[in-house]
Design a protein around this motif. Structure first.
Motif, PDB file in Angstrom:
ATOM      1  N   VAL A   1       0.848  -1.183   0.000  1.00 24.74           N
ATOM      2  CA  VAL A   1       0.000   0.000   0.000  1.00 24.74           C
ATOM      3  C   VAL A   1       0.887   1.238   0.000  1.00 24.74           C
ATOM      4  CG1 VAL A   1      -1.829   1.242   1.210  1.00 24.74           C
ATOM      5  CG2 VAL A   1      -1.763  -1.249   1.310  1.00 24.74           C
ATOM      6  N   ILE A   2       0.630   2.123  -0.928  1.00 27.78           N
ATOM      7  CA  ILE A   2       1.361   3.379  -1.019  1.00 27.78           C
ATOM      8  C   ILE A   2       0.338   4.501  -0.886  1.00 27.78           C
ATOM      9  CG2 ILE A   2       2.783   4.843  -2.486  1.00 27.78           C
ATOM     10  CD1 ILE A   2       3.717   2.209  -3.858  1.00 27.78           C
ATOM     11  N   GLY A   3       0.590   5.403   0.040  1.00 30.12           N
ATOM     12  CA  GLY A   3      -0.318   6.519   0.231  1.00 30.12           C
ATOM     13  C   GLY A   3       0.401   7.838   0.056  1.00 30.12           C
ATOM     14  N   HIS A   4      -0.269   8.803  -0.535  1.00 33.28           N
ATOM     15  CA  HIS A   4       0.295  10.132  -0.752  1.00 33.28           C
ATOM     16  C   HIS A   4      -0.678  11.166  -0.195  1.00 33.28           C
ATOM     17  CE1 HIS A   4       0.718  13.849  -3.152  1.00 33.28           C
ATOM     18  NE2 HIS A   4       2.012  13.588  -3.016  1.00 33.28           N
ATOM     19  N   SER A   5      -0.156  12.155   0.466  1.00 38.09           N
ATOM     20  CA  SER A   5      -0.949  13.256   0.994  1.00 38.09           C
ATOM     21  C   SER A   5      -2.008  12.699   1.956  1.00 38.09           C
ATOM     22  CB  SER A   5      -1.557  14.056  -0.157  1.00 38.09           C
ATOM     23  OG  SER A   5      -2.096  15.261   0.299  1.00 38.09           O
ATOM     24  N   MET A   6      -3.276  12.952   1.709  1.00 36.56           N
ATOM     25  CA  MET A   6      -4.307  12.464   2.622  1.00 36.56           C
ATOM     26  C   MET A   6      -4.329  10.936   2.668  1.00 36.56           C
ATOM     27  SD  MET A   6      -8.321  13.366   2.715  1.00 36.56           S
ATOM     28  CE  MET A   6      -9.395  11.961   2.885  1.00 36.56           C
ATOM     29  N   GLY A   7      -4.047  10.299   1.537  1.00 41.13           N
ATOM     30  CA  GLY A   7      -3.993   8.841   1.513  1.00 41.13           C
ATOM     31  C   GLY A   7      -2.887   8.305   2.399  1.00 41.13           C
ATOM     32  N   GLY A   8      -1.769   9.025   2.464  1.00 46.74           N
ATOM     33  CA  GLY A   8      -0.686   8.640   3.365  1.00 46.74           C
ATOM     34  C   GLY A   8      -1.106   8.749   4.817  1.00 46.74           C
ATOM     35  N   PHE A   9      -1.873   9.794   5.123  1.00 42.58           N
ATOM     36  CA  PHE A   9      -2.365   9.958   6.490  1.00 42.58           C
ATOM     37  C   PHE A   9      -3.354   8.854   6.844  1.00 42.58           C
ATOM     38  CE2 PHE A   9      -5.336  11.885   9.596  1.00 42.58           C
ATOM     39  CZ  PHE A   9      -4.434  12.013  10.649  1.00 42.58           C
ATOM     40  N   VAL A  10      -4.239   8.526   5.919  1.00 42.13           N
ATOM     41  CA  VAL A  10      -5.192   7.433   6.156  1.00 42.13           C
ATOM     42  C   VAL A  10      -4.432   6.136   6.404  1.00 42.13           C
ATOM     43  CG1 VAL A  10      -7.006   6.022   5.092  1.00 42.13           C
ATOM     44  CG2 VAL A  10      -7.074   8.515   4.872  1.00 42.13           C
ATOM     45  N   LEU A  11      -3.411   5.867   5.614  1.00 44.75           N
ATOM     46  CA  LEU A  11      -2.606   4.659   5.804  1.00 44.75           C
ATOM     47  C   LEU A  11      -1.917   4.663   7.160  1.00 44.75           C
ATOM     48  CD1 LEU A  11      -1.431   2.013   4.821  1.00 44.75           C
ATOM     49  CD2 LEU A  11       0.300   3.330   3.567  1.00 44.75           C
ATOM     50  N   GLN A  12      -1.363   5.809   7.571  1.00 45.13           N
ATOM     51  CA  GLN A  12      -0.736   5.903   8.891  1.00 45.13           C
ATOM     52  C   GLN A  12      -1.742   5.604   9.996  1.00 45.13           C
ATOM     53  OE1 GLN A  12       0.829   9.878   8.825  1.00 45.13           O
ATOM     54  NE2 GLN A  12       2.865   9.181   8.232  1.00 45.13           N
ATOM     55  N   GLN A  13      -2.942   6.141   9.875  1.00 49.47           N
ATOM     56  CA  GLN A  13      -3.974   5.886  10.881  1.00 49.47           C
ATOM     57  C   GLN A  13      -4.380   4.418  10.896  1.00 49.47           C
ATOM     58  OE1 GLN A  13      -3.877   7.904  12.899  1.00 49.47           O
ATOM     59  NE2 GLN A  13      -4.612   9.607  12.646  1.00 49.47           N
ATOM     60  N   TYR A  14      -4.481   3.828   9.720  1.00 48.81           N
ATOM     61  CA  TYR A  14      -4.801   2.402   9.616  1.00 48.81           C
ATOM     62  C   TYR A  14      -3.760   1.568  10.355  1.00 48.81           C
ATOM     63  CZ  TYR A  14      -5.449  -2.202   7.533  1.00 48.81           C
ATOM     64  OH  TYR A  14      -5.625  -3.548   7.342  1.00 48.81           O
ATOM     65  N   LEU A  15      -2.495   1.904  10.145  1.00 49.79           N
ATOM     66  CA  LEU A  15      -1.414   1.118  10.735  1.00 49.79           C
ATOM     67  C   LEU A  15      -1.296   1.290  12.254  1.00 49.79           C
ATOM     68  CD1 LEU A  15       1.269   1.539   7.943  1.00 49.79           C
ATOM     69  CD2 LEU A  15      -0.052  -0.526   8.496  1.00 49.79           C
ATOM     70  N   THR A  16      -1.975   2.265  12.842  1.00 47.82           N
ATOM     71  CA  THR A  16      -1.950   2.381  14.305  1.00 47.82           C
ATOM     72  C   THR A  16      -2.734   1.259  14.971  1.00 47.82           C
ATOM     73  OG1 THR A  16      -3.866   3.854  14.443  1.00 47.82           O
ATOM     74  CG2 THR A  16      -1.688   4.899  14.220  1.00 47.82           C
ATOM     75  N   THR A  17      -3.650   0.625  14.237  1.00 47.42           N
ATOM     76  CA  THR A  17      -4.469  -0.431  14.832  1.00 47.42           C
ATOM     77  C   THR A  17      -4.505  -1.719  14.011  1.00 47.42           C
ATOM     78  OG1 THR A  17      -6.453   0.504  13.760  1.00 47.42           O
ATOM     79  CG2 THR A  17      -5.986   1.195  16.017  1.00 47.42           C
ATOM     80  N   HIS A  18      -3.865  -1.736  12.850  1.00 48.86           N
ATOM     81  CA  HIS A  18      -3.877  -2.919  11.982  1.00 48.86           C
ATOM     82  C   HIS A  18      -2.466  -3.194  11.485  1.00 48.86           C
ATOM     83  CE1 HIS A  18      -7.942  -1.143  11.631  1.00 48.86           C
ATOM     84  NE2 HIS A  18      -8.360  -2.379  11.483  1.00 48.86           N
ATOM     85  N   THR A  19      -2.276  -4.381  10.958  1.00 53.59           N
ATOM     86  CA  THR A  19      -1.037  -4.716  10.262  1.00 53.59           C
ATOM     87  C   THR A  19      -1.378  -5.146   8.848  1.00 53.59           C
ATOM     88  OG1 THR A  19      -1.109  -7.009  11.042  1.00 53.59           O
ATOM     89  CG2 THR A  19       0.163  -5.441  12.365  1.00 53.59           C
ATOM     90  N   LEU A  20      -0.413  -5.062   7.974  1.00 51.39           N
ATOM     91  CA  LEU A  20      -0.631  -5.495   6.580  1.00 51.39           C
ATOM     92  C   LEU A  20      -0.181  -6.916   6.412  1.00 51.39           C
ATOM     93  CD1 LEU A  20       0.522  -2.323   4.627  1.00 51.39           C
ATOM     94  CD2 LEU A  20      -1.794  -3.067   5.089  1.00 51.39           C
TER      95      LEU A  20
END
Length: 57
Positions: free
Chosen positions: A38-57
């Motif tokens: 998963v690659i996130g840029h700008s807001m997508g990067g922030f969403v990915l960071q938030q996802y990773l606070t409670t999930h793993t890939l």
């Protein structure tokens, strides 16, 4: 609302929270079934960071 292409939901886009985007990301990853890259840029990067606070890939 601009910046979201032809997708539905433009009428209520301002009411959607980051948590809604995180849930959407989680649902998409679950549908893939294998660990994604998963690659996130700008807001997508922030969403990915938030996802990773409670999930793993």
């Amino acid at each position: 609302m601009e910046g979201h292409g032809e997708s539905e939901g433009q009428d209520y886009l301002a009411a959607i929270s980051i948590d809604d985007y995180v849930k959407n990301l989680h649902d998409a990853i679950q549908q893939i079934g294998t660990p994604p890259i998963v690659i996130g840029h700008s807001m997508g990067g922030f969403v990915l960071q938030q996802y990773l606070t409670t999930h793993t890939l």
